[in-house]
Design a protein around this motif. Structure first.
Motif, PDB file in Angstrom:
ATOM      1  N   GLU A   1       7.313   3.061   8.284  1.00 10.41           N
ATOM      2  CA  GLU A   1       6.459   3.776   7.333  1.00 10.41           C
ATOM      3  C   GLU A   1       5.200   2.983   7.031  1.00 10.41           C
ATOM      4  OE1 GLU A   1       6.900   6.138   3.077  1.00 10.41           O
ATOM      5  OE2 GLU A   1       8.294   4.519   3.550  1.00 10.41           O
ATOM      6  N   THR A   2       5.361   1.666   6.865  1.00 12.42           N
ATOM      7  CA  THR A   2       4.209   0.813   6.581  1.00 12.42           C
ATOM      8  C   THR A   2       3.228   0.823   7.747  1.00 12.42           C
ATOM      9  OG1 THR A   2       5.575  -0.630   5.203  1.00 12.42           O
ATOM     10  CG2 THR A   2       3.473  -1.517   5.957  1.00 12.42           C
ATOM     11  N   GLU A   3       3.748   0.714   8.967  1.00  7.14           N
ATOM     12  CA  GLU A   3       2.880   0.736  10.145  1.00  7.14           C
ATOM     13  C   GLU A   3       2.122   2.051  10.231  1.00  7.14           C
ATOM     14  OE1 GLU A   3       5.362  -2.173  13.238  1.00  7.14           O
ATOM     15  OE2 GLU A   3       5.788  -0.012  13.153  1.00  7.14           O
ATOM     16  N   TYR A   4       2.802   3.158   9.946  1.00 10.41           N
ATOM     17  CA  TYR A   4       2.160   4.474  10.004  1.00 10.41           C
ATOM     18  C   TYR A   4       1.024   4.575   8.979  1.00 10.41           C
ATOM     19  CZ  TYR A   4       1.508   9.495   9.369  1.00 10.41           C
ATOM     20  OH  TYR A   4       0.952  10.741   9.247  1.00 10.41           O
ATOM     21  N   LEU A   5       1.314   4.143   7.755  1.00 11.45           N
ATOM     22  CA  LEU A   5       0.318   4.252   6.698  1.00 11.45           C
ATOM     23  C   LEU A   5      -0.872   3.329   6.944  1.00 11.45           C
ATOM     24  CD1 LEU A   5       2.688   4.455   3.594  1.00 11.45           C
ATOM     25  CD2 LEU A   5       1.318   6.299   4.580  1.00 11.45           C
ATOM     26  N   LEU A   6      -0.613   2.135   7.492  1.00 14.33           N
ATOM     27  CA  LEU A   6      -1.708   1.207   7.768  1.00 14.33           C
ATOM     28  C   LEU A   6      -2.530   1.661   8.966  1.00 14.33           C
ATOM     29  CD1 LEU A   6      -0.070  -2.275   7.124  1.00 14.33           C
ATOM     30  CD2 LEU A   6      -1.657  -1.013   5.661  1.00 14.33           C
ATOM     31  N   GLU A   7      -1.915   2.426   9.859  1.00 16.28           N
ATOM     32  CA  GLU A   7      -2.679   2.996  10.968  1.00 16.28           C
ATOM     33  C   GLU A   7      -3.629   4.069  10.449  1.00 16.28           C
ATOM     34  OE1 GLU A   7      -1.912   5.213  15.281  1.00 16.28           O
ATOM     35  OE2 GLU A   7      -0.271   4.168  14.260  1.00 16.28           O
ATOM     36  N   GLU A   8      -3.176   4.812   9.437  1.00 14.63           N
ATOM     37  CA  GLU A   8      -4.044   5.824   8.823  1.00 14.63           C
ATOM     38  C   GLU A   8      -5.200   5.175   8.078  1.00 14.63           C
ATOM     39  OE1 GLU A   8      -1.557   8.300   6.335  1.00 14.63           O
ATOM     40  OE2 GLU A   8      -1.636   9.884   7.852  1.00 14.63           O
ATOM     41  N   LYS A   9      -4.900   4.105   7.350  1.00 10.52           N
ATOM     42  CA  LYS A   9      -5.933   3.382   6.599  1.00 10.52           C
ATOM     43  C   LYS A   9      -5.493   1.929   6.471  1.00 10.52           C
ATOM     44  CE  LYS A   9      -7.633   5.385   2.986  1.00 10.52           C
ATOM     45  NZ  LYS A   9      -7.759   5.883   1.599  1.00 10.52           N
ATOM     46  N   SER A  10      -6.297   1.021   7.004  1.00 15.21           N
ATOM     47  CA  SER A  10      -5.923  -0.393   7.027  1.00 15.21           C
ATOM     48  C   SER A  10      -5.877  -0.990   5.626  1.00 15.21           C
ATOM     49  CB  SER A  10      -6.916  -1.186   7.874  1.00 15.21           C
ATOM     50  OG  SER A  10      -8.167  -1.281   7.201  1.00 15.21           O
ATOM     51  N   LEU A  11      -5.181  -2.111   5.512  1.00 14.85           N
ATOM     52  CA  LEU A  11      -5.133  -2.813   4.230  1.00 14.85           C
ATOM     53  C   LEU A  11      -6.530  -3.258   3.823  1.00 14.85           C
ATOM     54  CD1 LEU A  11      -3.528  -4.028   1.893  1.00 14.85           C
ATOM     55  CD2 LEU A  11      -3.145  -6.061   3.297  1.00 14.85           C
ATOM     56  N   HIS A  12      -7.331  -3.675   4.804  1.00 17.18           N
ATOM     57  CA  HIS A  12      -8.716  -4.078   4.514  1.00 17.18           C
ATOM     58  C   HIS A  12      -9.471  -2.939   3.844  1.00 17.18           C
ATOM     59  CE1 HIS A  12     -13.021  -4.086   5.595  1.00 17.18           C
ATOM     60  NE2 HIS A  12     -12.952  -5.379   5.358  1.00 17.18           N
ATOM     61  N   ASP A  13      -9.365  -1.731   4.407  1.00 15.84           N
ATOM     62  CA  ASP A  13     -10.085  -0.589   3.837  1.00 15.84           C
ATOM     63  C   ASP A  13      -9.539  -0.210   2.464  1.00 15.84           C
ATOM     64  OD1 ASP A  13     -11.667  -0.493   6.052  1.00 15.84           O
ATOM     65  OD2 ASP A  13     -10.593   1.143   7.029  1.00 15.84           O
ATOM     66  N   ARG A  14      -8.227  -0.363   2.273  1.00 13.29           N
ATOM     67  CA  ARG A  14      -7.637  -0.050   0.972  1.00 13.29           C
ATOM     68  C   ARG A  14      -8.126  -1.031  -0.099  1.00 13.29           C
ATOM     69  NH1 ARG A  14      -2.973   3.374   1.517  1.00 13.29           N
ATOM     70  NH2 ARG A  14      -2.630   3.873   3.707  1.00 13.29           N
ATOM     71  N   VAL A  15      -8.206  -2.314   0.277  1.00 17.22           N
ATOM     72  CA  VAL A  15      -8.703  -3.312  -0.679  1.00 17.22           C
ATOM     73  C   VAL A  15     -10.183  -3.074  -0.966  1.00 17.22           C
ATOM     74  CG1 VAL A  15      -9.140  -5.773  -1.048  1.00 17.22           C
ATOM     75  CG2 VAL A  15      -6.978  -5.029  -0.040  1.00 17.22           C
ATOM     76  N   LEU A  16     -10.938  -2.713   0.081  1.00 10.29           N
ATOM     77  CA  LEU A  16     -12.364  -2.435  -0.106  1.00 10.29           C
ATOM     78  C   LEU A  16     -12.564  -1.274  -1.069  1.00 10.29           C
ATOM     79  CD1 LEU A  16     -15.308  -2.920   0.662  1.00 10.29           C
ATOM     80  CD2 LEU A  16     -14.984  -1.401   2.628  1.00 10.29           C
ATOM     81  N   GLU A  17     -11.761  -0.212  -0.934  1.00  9.18           N
ATOM     82  CA  GLU A  17     -11.866   0.931  -1.850  1.00  9.18           C
ATOM     83  C   GLU A  17     -11.544   0.510  -3.280  1.00  9.18           C
ATOM     84  OE1 GLU A  17      -9.497   4.172  -0.551  1.00  9.18           O
ATOM     85  OE2 GLU A  17     -10.814   4.665   1.154  1.00  9.18           O
ATOM     86  N   GLN A  18     -10.513  -0.318  -3.432  1.00 10.56           N
ATOM     87  CA  GLN A  18     -10.148  -0.772  -4.769  1.00 10.56           C
ATOM     88  C   GLN A  18     -11.270  -1.612  -5.383  1.00 10.56           C
ATOM     89  OE1 GLN A  18      -7.656   0.063  -6.700  1.00 10.56           O
ATOM     90  NE2 GLN A  18      -8.473  -1.235  -8.316  1.00 10.56           N
ATOM     91  N   ARG A  19     -11.877  -2.463  -4.550  1.00  9.79           N
ATOM     92  CA  ARG A  19     -13.000  -3.284  -5.035  1.00  9.79           C
ATOM     93  C   ARG A  19     -14.152  -2.397  -5.497  1.00  9.79           C
ATOM     94  NH1 ARG A  19     -16.775  -7.310  -1.319  1.00  9.79           N
ATOM     95  NH2 ARG A  19     -18.364  -7.680  -2.901  1.00  9.79           N
ATOM     96  N   LYS A  20     -14.433  -1.363  -4.695  1.00 11.06           N
ATOM     97  CA  LYS A  20     -15.518  -0.451  -5.053  1.00 11.06           C
ATOM     98  C   LYS A  20     -15.215   0.277  -6.355  1.00 11.06           C
ATOM     99  CE  LYS A  20     -17.376   0.468  -0.435  1.00 11.06           C
ATOM    100  NZ  LYS A  20     -17.610   1.504   0.607  1.00 11.06           N
ATOM    101  N   ARG A  21     -13.957   0.722  -6.518  1.00  8.66           N
ATOM    102  CA  ARG A  21     -13.586   1.411  -7.755  1.00  8.66           C
ATOM    103  C   ARG A  21     -13.753   0.489  -8.958  1.00  8.66           C
ATOM    104  NH1 ARG A  21      -9.507   4.018  -4.543  1.00  8.66           N
ATOM    105  NH2 ARG A  21      -8.032   2.333  -4.975  1.00  8.66           N
ATOM    106  N   ARG A  22     -13.285  -0.752  -8.796  1.00  5.23           N
ATOM    107  CA  ARG A  22     -13.384  -1.698  -9.916  1.00  5.23           C
ATOM    108  C   ARG A  22     -14.843  -1.987 -10.262  1.00  5.23           C
ATOM    109  NH1 ARG A  22     -14.311  -6.837  -9.454  1.00  5.23           N
ATOM    110  NH2 ARG A  22     -13.549  -6.949  -7.306  1.00  5.23           N
ATOM    111  N   GLU A  23     -15.650  -2.247  -9.236  1.00  4.20           N
ATOM    112  CA  GLU A  23     -17.045  -2.605  -9.500  1.00  4.20           C
ATOM    113  C   GLU A  23     -17.857  -1.406  -9.971  1.00  4.20           C
ATOM    114  OE1 GLU A  23     -18.445  -4.634  -6.016  1.00  4.20           O
ATOM    115  OE2 GLU A  23     -17.615  -6.540  -6.734  1.00  4.20           O
ATOM    116  N   SER A  24     -17.476  -0.196  -9.519  1.00  2.00           N
ATOM    117  CA  SER A  24     -18.215   0.988  -9.971  1.00  2.00           C
ATOM    118  C   SER A  24     -18.026   1.220 -11.467  1.00  2.00           C
ATOM    119  CB  SER A  24     -17.779   2.224  -9.182  1.00  2.00           C
ATOM    120  OG  SER A  24     -16.440   2.578  -9.479  1.00  2.00           O
ATOM    121  N   GLN A  25     -16.907   0.743 -12.011  1.00  2.00           N
ATOM    122  CA  GLN A  25     -16.667   0.892 -13.442  1.00  2.00           C
ATOM    123  C   GLN A  25     -17.605   0.016 -14.265  1.00  2.00           C
ATOM    124  OE1 GLN A  25     -12.493   0.036 -13.886  1.00  2.00           O
ATOM    125  NE2 GLN A  25     -11.838   1.910 -12.857  1.00  2.00           N
TER     126      GLN A  25
END
Length: 315
Positions: A139-163
């Motif tokens: 399941e982890t491999e499937y989800l990371l293939e859809e969206k990498s951990l790097h991209d997930r962290v980048l999105e979180q960083r953007k959400r935090r900084e956009s606030q």
């Protein structure tokens, strides 16, 4: 103290590598116990070759899901150990392939017994677990293939900084910022036109008084982004003069500013937003698409730099 256990999620990669080392150490002992003289890291390549007459390094890398250099290195080491042979494909003489040598195939009966015992031992281990490790990995491999951990962290960083971004309405004190940011991006990509100067030097007369608006983005006490809404008619506003200084790009400030502009346009009674832009602005094109703008064909733009028109219906 187990530092990796204490760190939890943020050290998951290190925790998995440590667990992998545990399995690899035992795997080496198991291969030795069954007289199968291969290194654990060679096993995926060895197994693939045991299931076929021959294969290319590229095909094996795809089947295993690892890089070409990793498989190539394993092949080199296994060739040196006398377990595999290299040659030309029997189907395509231009293609280099590898296959198990006689010495390699001689290990297969013992390996088959080993795999049977390992499977049963792993079933026993799995039966003692509360969670199914293999299914969780899949399941982890499937989800990371859809969206990498790097991209997930980048999105979180953007959400935090956009606030941390403040959206402000224009007042005369921000006139210099409005000009500075727009001249900055125009001069980076294009040539400043007379129509640009007219708008930037006279925002009250050309933008605000006819029923438009100017918004600014303040980040860490500095004005870093701007955009303007021009009144085209009673139901249409044009989103233009949108700029974010390069030093803060990548923090979703453009997205935050664009969403604020859409909300502002609705509050001004607009039913439609229009954009004149240029396709060379790749980041802007992605942003507009994400915001829901679609390409349209309308009257020619007054700006030479514009080669595409976009619109968004405000519901």
């Amino acid at each position: 103290m187990d530092v990796l256990q204490e760190l939890g999620k943020v050290a998951l990669g290190s925790r998995l590598r440590r667990l992998g080392d545990v399995f690899a150490c035992d795997a080496a002992k198991i291969f030795q116990m069954y007289g199968v003289d291969i290194q654990p890291k060679w096993f995926p390549v060895f197994y693939l070759l045991s299931q076929t007459e021959e294969s290319s390094i590229t095909a094996m890398a795809a089947d295993i899901g690892c890089s070409h250099p990793v498989v190539s290195q394993a092949v080199k080491e296994m060739t040196k150990a006398g377990l595999i042979e290299t040659g030309k494909s029997s189907e395509d003489g231009r293609m280099n392939v590898v296959k198990l040598s006689d010495a390699g195939r001689a290990l297969l009966p013992a390996l088959e017994v080993q795999m049977q015992d390992v499977t049963e031992a792993m079933d026993e281990l799995q039966g003692q677990m509360q969670h199914n490790l293999l299914k969780a990995i899949e399941e982890t491999e499937y989800l990371l293939e859809e969206k990498s951990l790097h991209d997930r962290v980048l999105e979180q960083r953007k959400r935090r900084e956009s606030q941390r971004v403040e959206i402000l309405d224009y007042t005369p004190e921000f006139h210099d910022d409005f000009k500075r940011l727009n001249y900055e991006w125009i001069e980076k990509f294009f040539t400043v036109e007379d129509a640009d100067r007219e708008l930037l030097e006279h925002p009250n007369e050309r933008i605000l008084n006819p029923g438009g608006a100017i918004l600014l983005a303040r980040y860490e006490g500095e004005i870093v982004g701007v955009c303007a809404l021009f009144r085209k008619d009673d139901e249409t506003l044009e989103l233009a003069k949108m700029a974010v200084t390069p030093k803060v790009q990548g923090r979703s400030i453009g997205w935050t500013l664009g969403c604020a502009a859409v909300d502002k346009a609705r509050s001004l009674g607009a039913k439609k937003l229009h954009i004149d832009s240029n396709t060379k602005l790749k980041a802007a094109m992605k942003l507009y698409a994400k915001m829901g703008f679609v390409r349209v064909v309308g009257p020619p733009s007054p700006y030479e730099k514009c080669n595409i028109q976009l619109e968004k219906i405000l519901d």
